[in-house]
Design an enzyme around this catalytic site. Structure first.
Site, PDB file in Angstrom:
ATOM      1  CG  ASN A  98      43.332 -32.402   5.064  1.00 16.11           C
ATOM      2  OD1 ASN A  98      43.574 -33.370   5.320  1.00 16.11           O
ATOM      3  ND2 ASN A  98      44.259 -31.794   4.064  1.00 16.11           N
ATOM      4  CD  GLU A 120      49.908 -31.118   2.649  1.00 10.50           C
ATOM      5  OE1 GLU A 120      49.375 -32.071   3.132  1.00 10.50           O
ATOM      6  OE2 GLU A 120      49.923 -30.106   3.160  1.00 10.50           O
TER       7      GLU A 120
END
Ligand code: PGA
Length: 253
Positions: free
Chosen positions: A9, A97
């Site tokens: 990621n 997030e």
């Protein structure tokens, strides 16, 4: 045997040129390694997806988000159809997030999950508790509710296209990894929760990744746990050497 996955990621890192270089190196080194048991994925920013897909023949490519709506007047958004048309197979949804900085609720995620599945994308769906929840002993309840509210409306065929990523928020980007015991305990709980909804066979077939400060040093220990099927890797996916070491750790277990 269920699929083992090491997924990077990249978050909001790398210019287009830097990203192409990194993806090229990862792809070529994965091709040389020719892993038998491990699917390698890179989750790049939107901008990189089309170019990285062109060069990726040993790895799969994932987006990190998609829009709730299918198309239309939603300035700045990127649809699941666009992501699929760039050649992607995966999209990461529900990352902490996104949940905390961009206010992504369970309701929003239900829409994103629908758009992704409609467009043939498999989903890496993130769950995980914040530190206060763990300290209050609420971590199992939190993760269970994220699964129930975000995914458990799906039918069995759709659920089979979900990869779950357990990412304790207190471990993301902090250098503070969950111990392998903590990871295994939660992964086993997730699998049991899935079994309660979809049956044991579906639960056994579900890939469950660990994420949160997973690196070249601790990957081996984490991947030695029976319910840890791989990793979702942030910081350590930005350097080919580190990412390859993690891929090797998964492949060699
Ligand atoms: P990290 O990030 O490996 O940098 O902790 C993991 C993630 O957020 O997916």
């Amino acid at each position: 045997m269920r699929k083992r996955i090491v997924a990077g990621n990249w978050k909001m890192n790398k210019t287009l040129q830097e990203g192409i270089e990194l993806a090229k190196e990862v792809n070529n080194r994965v091709k040389a390694l020719a892993p038998q048991h491990t699917q390698v994925i890179v989750g790049t920013p939107f901008i990189h997806l089309a170019e990285v897909n062109k060069l990726a023949d040993a790895i799969a490519v994932s987006a990190q988000n998609c829009a709730t709506e299918a198309s239309g007047a939603y300035t700045g958004e990127v649809s699941a159809a666009m992501i699929a048309s760039a050649g992607c197979r995966y999209v990461i949804l529900g990352h902490s997030e996104r949940r905390s900085y961009y206010g992504e609720t369970d309701e929003i995620l239900v829409k994103k999950v629908a758009r992704a599945l409609e467009n043939g994308l498999d989903i890496i769906f993130c769950v995980g508790e914040v530190l206060a929840d763990r300290e209050a002993g609420k971590h199992f309840d939190i993760v269970k509710s994220q699964l129930e509210n975000g995914l458990f409306h799906l039918d069995a065929a759709s659920f089979a296209r979900i990869v779950v990523a357990y990412e304790p928020v207190w471990a993301i980007g902090t250098g503070k990894t969950a111990t392998s015991t903590q990871a295994e305990e939660m992964h086993a709980f997730i699998r049991q929760t899935i079994a309660g909804r979809y049956g044991k066979e579906a639960a056994t077939a579900t890939t469950i990744l660990y994420g949160g400060s997973c690196n070249a040093k601790n990957a081996d220990e984490l991947f030695s746990q029976p319910d840890v099927d791989g990793g979702l890797i942030g910081g350590a996916s930005l350097k080919a050497d580190d990412f390859l070491a993690i891929i090797n750790a998964r492949e060699n277990h």
